[in-house]
Every structure is written in structure tokens, then in C-alpha cells.
Design a protein around this motif. Structure first.
Motif, PDB file in Angstrom:
ATOM      1  N   ASN A   1       0.825  -1.209   0.000  1.00 10.88           N
ATOM      2  CA  ASN A   1       0.000   0.000   0.000  1.00 10.88           C
ATOM      3  C   ASN A   1       0.860   1.260   0.000  1.00 10.88           C
ATOM      4  O   ASN A   1       0.628   2.201  -0.765  1.00 10.88           O
ATOM      5  CB  ASN A   1      -0.925   0.026   1.226  1.00 10.88           C
ATOM      6  CG  ASN A   1      -2.010  -1.021   1.153  1.00 10.88           C
ATOM      7  OD1 ASN A   1      -2.207  -1.659   0.121  1.00 10.88           O
ATOM      8  ND2 ASN A   1      -2.709  -1.213   2.251  1.00 10.88           N
ATOM      9  N   MET A   2       1.845   1.278   0.875  1.00 13.04           N
ATOM     10  CA  MET A   2       2.677   2.476   0.977  1.00 13.04           C
ATOM     11  C   MET A   2       3.547   2.634  -0.264  1.00 13.04           C
ATOM     12  O   MET A   2       3.834   3.754  -0.692  1.00 13.04           O
ATOM     13  CB  MET A   2       3.541   2.427   2.235  1.00 13.04           C
ATOM     14  CG  MET A   2       4.277   3.729   2.497  1.00 13.04           C
ATOM     15  SD  MET A   2       5.263   3.695   4.012  1.00 13.04           S
ATOM     16  CE  MET A   2       5.902   5.373   4.009  1.00 13.04           C
ATOM     17  N   ARG A   3       3.967   1.505  -0.856  1.00 14.39           N
ATOM     18  CA  ARG A   3       4.753   1.603  -2.082  1.00 14.39           C
ATOM     19  C   ARG A   3       3.937   2.303  -3.179  1.00 14.39           C
ATOM     20  O   ARG A   3       4.438   3.166  -3.891  1.00 14.39           O
ATOM     21  CB  ARG A   3       5.205   0.229  -2.575  1.00 14.39           C
ATOM     22  CG  ARG A   3       6.248   0.364  -3.699  1.00 14.39           C
ATOM     23  CD  ARG A   3       6.273  -0.849  -4.623  1.00 14.39           C
ATOM     24  NE  ARG A   3       6.263  -2.119  -3.972  1.00 14.39           N
ATOM     25  CZ  ARG A   3       7.242  -3.039  -4.054  1.00 14.39           C
ATOM     26  NH1 ARG A   3       8.331  -2.778  -4.739  1.00 14.39           N
ATOM     27  NH2 ARG A   3       7.109  -4.207  -3.477  1.00 14.39           N
ATOM     28  N   ALA A   4       2.663   1.915  -3.307  1.00 12.78           N
ATOM     29  CA  ALA A   4       1.802   2.560  -4.291  1.00 12.78           C
ATOM     30  C   ALA A   4       1.687   4.056  -4.011  1.00 12.78           C
ATOM     31  O   ALA A   4       1.684   4.880  -4.937  1.00 12.78           O
ATOM     32  CB  ALA A   4       0.421   1.914  -4.288  1.00 12.78           C
ATOM     33  N   ALA A   5       1.597   4.409  -2.732  1.00 12.93           N
ATOM     34  CA  ALA A   5       1.508   5.825  -2.373  1.00 12.93           C
ATOM     35  C   ALA A   5       2.787   6.570  -2.750  1.00 12.93           C
ATOM     36  O   ALA A   5       2.734   7.683  -3.297  1.00 12.93           O
ATOM     37  CB  ALA A   5       1.235   5.965  -0.873  1.00 12.93           C
ATOM     38  N   LEU A   6       3.938   5.972  -2.464  1.00  8.04           N
ATOM     39  CA  LEU A   6       5.200   6.633  -2.785  1.00  8.04           C
ATOM     40  C   LEU A   6       5.385   6.794  -4.289  1.00  8.04           C
ATOM     41  O   LEU A   6       5.883   7.823  -4.754  1.00  8.04           O
ATOM     42  CB  LEU A   6       6.375   5.847  -2.200  1.00  8.04           C
ATOM     43  CG  LEU A   6       6.544   5.869  -0.681  1.00  8.04           C
ATOM     44  CD1 LEU A   6       7.782   5.067  -0.278  1.00  8.04           C
ATOM     45  CD2 LEU A   6       6.655   7.287  -0.151  1.00  8.04           C
ATOM     46  N   ILE A   7       5.009   5.764  -5.059  1.00  3.69           N
ATOM     47  CA  ILE A   7       5.136   5.867  -6.512  1.00  3.69           C
ATOM     48  C   ILE A   7       4.234   6.983  -7.043  1.00  3.69           C
ATOM     49  O   ILE A   7       4.661   7.805  -7.872  1.00  3.69           O
ATOM     50  CB  ILE A   7       4.783   4.522  -7.183  1.00  3.69           C
ATOM     51  CG1 ILE A   7       5.871   3.482  -6.868  1.00  3.69           C
ATOM     52  CG2 ILE A   7       4.641   4.687  -8.687  1.00  3.69           C
ATOM     53  CD1 ILE A   7       5.549   2.086  -7.357  1.00  3.69           C
ATOM     54  N   THR A   8       3.007   7.035  -6.543  1.00  9.09           N
ATOM     55  CA  THR A   8       2.065   8.041  -7.026  1.00  9.09           C
ATOM     56  C   THR A   8       2.496   9.446  -6.629  1.00  9.09           C
ATOM     57  O   THR A   8       2.508  10.372  -7.454  1.00  9.09           O
ATOM     58  CB  THR A   8       0.655   7.763  -6.478  1.00  9.09           C
ATOM     59  OG1 THR A   8       0.291   6.419  -6.800  1.00  9.09           O
ATOM     60  CG2 THR A   8      -0.363   8.716  -7.066  1.00  9.09           C
TER      61      THR A   8
ATOM     62  N   GLU B   1      21.841  12.240   7.826  1.00  7.61           N
ATOM     63  CA  GLU B   1      21.230  13.236   8.706  1.00  7.61           C
ATOM     64  C   GLU B   1      20.155  12.621   9.592  1.00  7.61           C
ATOM     65  O   GLU B   1      19.903  13.111  10.697  1.00  7.61           O
ATOM     66  CB  GLU B   1      20.616  14.364   7.872  1.00  7.61           C
ATOM     67  CG  GLU B   1      21.614  15.146   7.030  1.00  7.61           C
ATOM     68  CD  GLU B   1      20.916  16.142   6.119  1.00  7.61           C
ATOM     69  OE1 GLU B   1      19.972  16.833   6.577  1.00  7.61           O
ATOM     70  OE2 GLU B   1      21.308  16.240   4.937  1.00  7.61           O
ATOM     71  N   SER B   2      19.493  11.572   9.091  1.00  8.17           N
ATOM     72  CA  SER B   2      18.399  10.952   9.845  1.00  8.17           C
ATOM     73  C   SER B   2      18.486   9.439   9.740  1.00  8.17           C
ATOM     74  O   SER B   2      18.934   8.906   8.713  1.00  8.17           O
ATOM     75  CB  SER B   2      17.031  11.395   9.307  1.00  8.17           C
ATOM     76  OG  SER B   2      16.880  12.784   9.341  1.00  8.17           O
ATOM     77  N   ALA B   3      18.036   8.775  10.785  1.00  4.27           N
ATOM     78  CA  ALA B   3      17.828   7.332  10.693  1.00  4.27           C
ATOM     79  C   ALA B   3      16.641   7.075   9.775  1.00  4.27           C
ATOM     80  O   ALA B   3      15.791   7.946   9.576  1.00  4.27           O
ATOM     81  CB  ALA B   3      17.560   6.747  12.072  1.00  4.27           C
ATOM     82  N   ILE B   4      16.591   5.870   9.201  1.00  4.79           N
ATOM     83  CA  ILE B   4      15.508   5.561   8.272  1.00  4.79           C
ATOM     84  C   ILE B   4      14.148   5.713   8.950  1.00  4.79           C
ATOM     85  O   ILE B   4      13.218   6.309   8.395  1.00  4.79           O
ATOM     86  CB  ILE B   4      15.679   4.137   7.709  1.00  4.79           C
ATOM     87  CG1 ILE B   4      16.974   4.042   6.897  1.00  4.79           C
ATOM     88  CG2 ILE B   4      14.486   3.751   6.844  1.00  4.79           C
ATOM     89  CD1 ILE B   4      17.286   2.659   6.373  1.00  4.79           C
ATOM     90  N   SER B   5      14.013   5.184  10.160  1.00  5.19           N
ATOM     91  CA  SER B   5      12.721   5.253  10.862  1.00  5.19           C
ATOM     92  C   SER B   5      12.315   6.702  11.114  1.00  5.19           C
ATOM     93  O   SER B   5      11.139   7.067  10.956  1.00  5.19           O
ATOM     94  CB  SER B   5      12.797   4.492  12.183  1.00  5.19           C
ATOM     95  OG  SER B   5      13.823   5.030  13.016  1.00  5.19           O
ATOM     96  N   GLU B   6      13.269   7.544  11.483  1.00  6.08           N
ATOM     97  CA  GLU B   6      12.956   8.951  11.752  1.00  6.08           C
ATOM     98  C   GLU B   6      12.500   9.666  10.485  1.00  6.08           C
ATOM     99  O   GLU B   6      11.547  10.439  10.504  1.00  6.08           O
ATOM    100  CB  GLU B   6      14.191   9.653  12.322  1.00  6.08           C
ATOM    101  CG  GLU B   6      14.616   9.169  13.691  1.00  6.08           C
ATOM    102  CD  GLU B   6      15.958   9.746  14.114  1.00  6.08           C
ATOM    103  OE1 GLU B   6      16.282   9.643  15.313  1.00  6.08           O
ATOM    104  OE2 GLU B   6      16.685  10.293  13.244  1.00  6.08           O
ATOM    105  N   ALA B   7      13.194   9.402   9.382  1.00  4.47           N
ATOM    106  CA  ALA B   7      12.868  10.075   8.130  1.00  4.47           C
ATOM    107  C   ALA B   7      11.490   9.666   7.630  1.00  4.47           C
ATOM    108  O   ALA B   7      10.693  10.515   7.195  1.00  4.47           O
ATOM    109  CB  ALA B   7      13.937   9.763   7.083  1.00  4.47           C
ATOM    110  N   PHE B   8      11.177   8.360   7.683  1.00  3.60           N
ATOM    111  CA  PHE B   8       9.868   7.899   7.224  1.00  3.60           C
ATOM    112  C   PHE B   8       8.757   8.408   8.141  1.00  3.60           C
ATOM    113  O   PHE B   8       7.680   8.770   7.674  1.00  3.60           O
ATOM    114  CB  PHE B   8       9.835   6.376   7.128  1.00  3.60           C
ATOM    115  CG  PHE B   8      10.248   5.845   5.783  1.00  3.60           C
ATOM    116  CD1 PHE B   8       9.300   5.476   4.846  1.00  3.60           C
ATOM    117  CD2 PHE B   8      11.591   5.722   5.450  1.00  3.60           C
ATOM    118  CE1 PHE B   8       9.677   4.999   3.599  1.00  3.60           C
ATOM    119  CE2 PHE B   8      11.985   5.247   4.207  1.00  3.60           C
ATOM    120  CZ  PHE B   8      11.025   4.877   3.274  1.00  3.60           C
ATOM    121  N   ALA B   9       9.013   8.436   9.430  1.00  3.50           N
ATOM    122  CA  ALA B   9       8.003   8.938  10.362  1.00  3.50           C
ATOM    123  C   ALA B   9       7.720  10.410  10.109  1.00  3.50           C
ATOM    124  O   ALA B   9       6.563  10.854  10.159  1.00  3.50           O
ATOM    125  CB  ALA B   9       8.469   8.725  11.805  1.00  3.50           C
TER     126      ALA B   9
END
Length: 390
Positions: free
Chosen positions: A243-250, A347-355
Motif C-alpha cells: 500500500n505504501m509503495r503505491a503511495a510513494l510511486i504516485t 542526517e536521519s535514521a531511516i525510521s525517523e525520516a519515514f516517520a
């Protein structure tokens, strides 16, 4: 009811048969092509041109690889056991590679495009069009690859070959479509422009080019898609589903459209092969180095551990900085690309950046709809990504 069975007058049928459908104007192909760059994509394009009946000289930096191609018709370093046509002549001599070339395909990494374009310019005449096949934005200048070539090789017609392609599949003859654009003068008939001539030169039973005159729109897709692919790879590696992949692509496609429009390109170009097509391919397969890099980082591997610790060129790491530098200069918000930038630069950890991205204020999907609402579950978003991502 009888009117549906009324036969067409005989004389009309005869006239249509004799005239036949109108034939489009023929476009003369480039018959002698120099391919600069013996990596996977350069060798694949050389293979396509050779299968289309062209005489191809393939310039490589590595003498051992050149010798392998000459002796065994293979490029094992990049294309494994894929056989290469006999009418590819490998060489490490730049002068020999360019001698008599009617057109040049420049297929070196984006960081070397300026240097190579200058060397090509010094050894050819301005009548020789240069088609750049690297994707990205130059650090510092903020120029697209075609603009870099235009500066380094003034007077040449500049073109771009881009689209959703994996080199291994293309070289193996699996069906592949690309877009070819160029900056030929407008008074030149479309069928005689360099883009059309290169399209004819590369067309085979499996390789189908489309022609465009939108240089900016075509190049933006190639520059941005690798950055979005890294983001998609990271969420896939962390097991966050489709679901999130579709959101990121769009949403990534929307970022492409906005950048293209700011640079004078057409938004509809980005919905074509060079934009949406390339984005879909790169964001959905570990055959993509950018997606694979993101996938391994999303699984928790450090920067020095991805690809088994081997030095692999991941254009998206470089593009994440150059794309956002240009966007900032233009006053354009590209949140997904900014998110990836903070990760690849440390600059950011992956979890921080996605959050931070997922917990941003709610907004209208259409940019013209000016609405911004504070996210009501920011803390929960932060906990969610912290649980599953490194």
C-alpha cells in the motif's frame, strides 16, 4: 434496415485500393554509431544497434573487457553469458571509436558526462549528434545531463535516450520500449530530426523507441525515479507492504511533474515511458540497484554492508542530493526526495525520516487545493516506524 447492407460503390473500393493508406515520410537511420561506455547499459545499447544492422564501435576503459568482447563476443563482467553481435567492434582507443561515427551514444556514469562530452567534442564535428543515456542532475550546476553535454560540446545536436529498461533484458532481446528526444531545430521536418533518425537506427523486433521533443520532461523522470526507488526499496525491506509503495510511486510521480513543469517541460511527458514507466520498473524489482540498495538498508544493513560490501554505483544516492538542491533553488517542495536525502547523507535514521514524512500535516492531493491540517497521530506514526525500520 436495408441501409446497413448497402454495398460500397465499386469505384470507391477501387480508388481506395489503388491509393492505399498514406505512407509516413521515411527517416534515414544513422548507420555508423559510436557507443561510449562498456558497462551493462552501454553494451546493451550497442547490441540493440548491431542487431538493427548498424556498424557499432564500443568504447571501453577496461582493456580486459574489450578483449573478452573481441575474442568471445561476451561482456561477462556486466552481461554474463549474453552473446554479442559480430558487428560490435570493441576498442579502448577513443579516436578509433569516434572515427566516421554518424552519431554518438554517451553511456557513461552521470559524474563523467561533462568530461566525456568535452573529449567527444574535440574529436568530432558539430554535425555529429550526441545522445546522452545517463540519468541525473549535475552536482553544483543543477544542470540536466543534456544541458551538461550542451555546455561541454557546443554546436552539437543533443539528444536523450531514456526509459524503463534493465540492461540484461534488453541485451537478451526481451521486448523493450524507450523514449528518444532531441533539440533539433524546429524548422527541421520531424521525420528528419536526429531523434527520429536514432529511433529508426535502433528499432528491432524487440526494441521499440518512441520520439519526443520535450527534453526537460523526458530527463526529469530519469533524474528523480532512482530516488523514489530507494524509498520504495527501504519500505519493502522493512516489510511495510504494498500500500505504501503505491503511495510513494504516485506521490513521487507528482514530484516529477512539478519539477518538469518548473524546468519548462510538459507534465504529460512525465506520464510516459521516461517518467511513469521508468518509475514503475525501478520501484518494483531488486534488479534495480537503487531499489536493492534501499531494500538492504530497510533490512537494517549499514551503508558499508550493502551489496556485500562491494563498491556498486547507486545513482539514486547522488541524485537525492542533486535533485533536492535544484528543487530548493526553484522553491519547490519534494518531500519524498528530501526524505531520502536525509537518509543517504546520514542526517536521519531511516525510521525517523519515514516517520517525519508519514506524519506530516494532512494536505490536499491537488496542490491547487490549499489545505493543511496537523496530523492527529504523529506520536503513533513515530512509534510505528521505529518498531519496524532501522
Amino acid at each position: 434496415m436495408t441501409r446497413f447492407n448497402t454495398p460500397e460503390p465499386a469505384h470507391t473500393r477501387i480508388l481506395l485500393s489503388e491509393a492505399g493508406p498514406p505512407r509516413p515520410p521515411r527517416s534515414p537511420a544513422f548507420d555508423n554509431i559510436a557507443v561510449m561506455g562498456g558497462g551493462a547499459w552501454g553494451t546493451a545499447l550497442a547490441t540493440v544497434a548491431a542487431k538493427a544492422g548498424r556498424q557499432v564501435r564500443l568504447w571501453l576503459r577496461d582493456a580486459e573487457t574489450a578483449a573478452q568482447i573481441a575474442r568471445h563476443r561476451r561482456n561477462p563482467r556486466y552481461l554474463g553469458d549474453t552473446p554479442l553481435p559480430e558487428n560490435i567492434t570493441p576498442t579502448t582507443d577513443l579516436i578509433a571509436a569516434l572515427r566516421g561515427a554518424q552519431a554518438v551514444l554517451l553511456v557513461t556514469p552521470s559524474t563523467t558526462v561533462r568530461e566525456m562530452a568535452g573529449r567527444i567534442h574535440a574529436l568530432t564535428t558539430p554535425k555529429t549528434p550526441i545522445f546522452v543515456c545517463a540519468k541525473g542532475i549535475e552536482a553544483g550546476s543543477g544542470l540536466m545531463m543534456s544541458e551538461v553535454v550542451a555546455e561541454a560540446a557546443p554546436g552539437h545536436i543533443i539528444g536523450v535516450v531514456t526509459g524503463p529498461t534493465f540492461a540484461q533484458e534488453t541485451a537478451a532481446g526481451l521486448p523493450t520500449a524507450v523514449t528518444i528526444a532531441c533539440n533539433s531545430p524546429e524548422q527541421t521536418p520531424p521525420a528528419s530530426r536526429a531523434a527520429a533518425r536514432m529511433a529508426v537506427a535502433l528499432t528491432t523486433d524487440s526494441f521499440r523507441p518512441y520520439v519526443s521533443d520535450d527534453m526537460a520532461g523526458v530527463e526529469v523522470g530519469g533524474a528523480v525515479k532512482n530516488v523514489i526507488a530507494i524509498a520504495c526499496g527501504m519500505l519493502a525491506g522493512a516489510g511495510l507492504g504494498e500500500n505504501m509503495r503505491a503511495a510513494l510511486i504516485t506521490r513521487g510521480l507528482d514530484e516529477m511533474k512539478e519539477l518538469a513543469a518548473r524546468l519548462g517541460g510538459r507534465r504529460e511527458t512525465v506520464t510516459g515511458l521516461s517518467g511513469m514507466g521508468d518509475l514503475m520498473l525501478t520501484c518494483s524489482s531488486t534488479k534495480s540497484r537503487n531499489f536493492r540498495y534501499g531494500h538492504e538498508r530497510g533490512q537494517g544493513l549499514r551503508e558499508d554492508q550493502v551489496f556485500g560490501g562491494k563498491p556498486v554505483l547507486v545513482e539514486g544516492r547522488h541524485n537525492a542530493v542533486t535533485v533536492t538542491d535544484l528543487a530548493r533553488q526553484l522553491g519547490l517542495d519534494m518531500p519524498i526526495c528530501e526524505m531520502v536525502r536525509t537518509i543517504v547523507t546520514g542526517e536521519s535514521a531511516i525510521s525517523e525520516a519515514f516517520a517525519a514524512y508519514w506524519g506530516a500535516p494532512l494536505e490536499g492531493e491537488l496542490r491547487a487545493l490549499e489545505i493543511e491540517i496537523p496530523h492527529p497521530a504523529v506520536a503513533a506514526v513515530a512509534r510505528r516506524f521505529d518498531e519496524v525500520m532501522p
